[in-house]
Design a protein around this motif. Structure first.
Motif, short mmCIF file in Angstrom:
data_model
loop_
_atom_site.label_atom_id
_atom_site.label_comp_id
_atom_site.label_asym_id
_atom_site.label_seq_id
_atom_site.Cartn_x
_atom_site.Cartn_y
_atom_site.Cartn_z
N ILE A 64 2.96 8.77 -5.91
CA ILE A 64 3.21 10.40 -5.80
C ILE A 64 4.27 10.73 -5.95
CG2 ILE A 64 2.09 11.63 -3.97
CD1 ILE A 64 0.11 10.22 -3.36
N ALA A 65 5.05 10.54 -5.04
CA ALA A 65 6.42 11.48 -5.32
C ALA A 65 7.02 11.79 -6.37
CB ALA A 65 7.60 10.61 -4.36
N LYS B 270 0.80 -1.40 -0.19
CA LYS B 270 0.20 -0.19 -0.43
C LYS B 270 0.62 1.18 -0.42
CE LYS B 270 -0.13 0.32 5.25
NZ LYS B 270 -1.26 0.21 6.46
N GLN B 271 2.26 0.90 0.41
CA GLN B 271 2.72 2.35 0.49
C GLN B 271 3.28 2.70 -1.10
OE1 GLN B 271 5.82 0.31 3.37
NE2 GLN B 271 4.68 2.37 4.83
N TYR C 11 2.02 5.97 -2.58
CA TYR C 11 2.98 6.74 -1.88
C TYR C 11 3.88 7.34 -3.14
CZ TYR C 11 0.11 6.37 1.98
OH TYR C 11 -1.06 6.59 2.62
#
Length: 209
Positions: free
Chosen positions: A58-59, A51-52, A55
């Motif tokens: 997005i980065a 799930k990470q 992120y």
């Protein structure tokens, strides 16, 4: 044999050399990007939860936008040949550095997220550079004939990357994929210099006629 290939691809004499070099460049770039995607995701998931990845994506999007903006500023001040060659050397060195870190110092928590993000940046920037190079060394008519062959290199690179990633990761470990990326990008750097030398000469002669 050469004439048969030219007829099969519907290109004119002289197109095959530059077209083959550009095709090889895009093949190596896409192959490196796909291999990097496999390595980046596998190494990321070895330390973080799935799930990470959101992120990290997005980065990646934010960094890609920042890098492209900076790249456009630099491109106005530097000869494109030098910028392209420097980019290839930078990325090759980056993948070699990440191999060293992943192999000898895998504990630092930011190593694998940084790799995952930079692979995304590489995929956008390097592929764009090859297409821009094609725009520099091909006339409009040549581009219409050759771009199909060049695009085929991208497709072949994506297919080949899947097979190669499976073999290398199984035999030598996931980190070995980063060495393959380093080699491919270095070879591509040499090819783009050759494309520039041949292509600019031919285009300049055509414009002078």
């Amino acid at each position: 044999m050469k004439q048969w290939i030219e007829r099969a691809l519907n290109i004119r004499p002289g197109d095959l050399g530059r077209g083959s070099l550009l095709c090889a460049c895009l093949f190596l770039i896409i192959c490196s990007y796909k291999i990097g995607g496999v390595a980046g995701a596998a190494l990321f998931l070895s330390r973080f939860q799935a799930k990470q990845l959101a992120y990290a994506d997005i980065a990646s999007s934010l960094l890609v936008a920042a890098v492209i903006a900076g790249y456009m500023v630099i491109a106005r001040r530097v000869l494109f040949r030098d910028l392209l060659a420097s980019s290839m050397i930078f990325f090759a060195g980056t993948w070699a550095l990440f191999w060293w870190l992943a192999h000898f110092y895998p504990r630092p928590i930011l190593v694998f997220p940084a790799l995952y993000v930079l692979v995304k940046v590489f995929g956008v920037l390097a592929a764009t550079q090859i297409w821009t190079l094609a725009n520099y060394v091909l006339t409009t008519r040549e581009a219409k004939r050759v771009f199909g062959m060049v695009g085929g290199g991208a497709i072949a690179g994506g297919i080949f990357a899947g097979y190669l990633s499976k073999i290398l990761a199984k035999q030598f470990g996931t980190e070995s994929l980063l060495l393959a990326m380093t080699l491919f990008v270095l070879i591509c750097g040499g090819l783009v210099i050759q494309v520039w030398r041949i292509g600019r000469t031919v285009v300049g002669e055509a414009q002078g006629m």
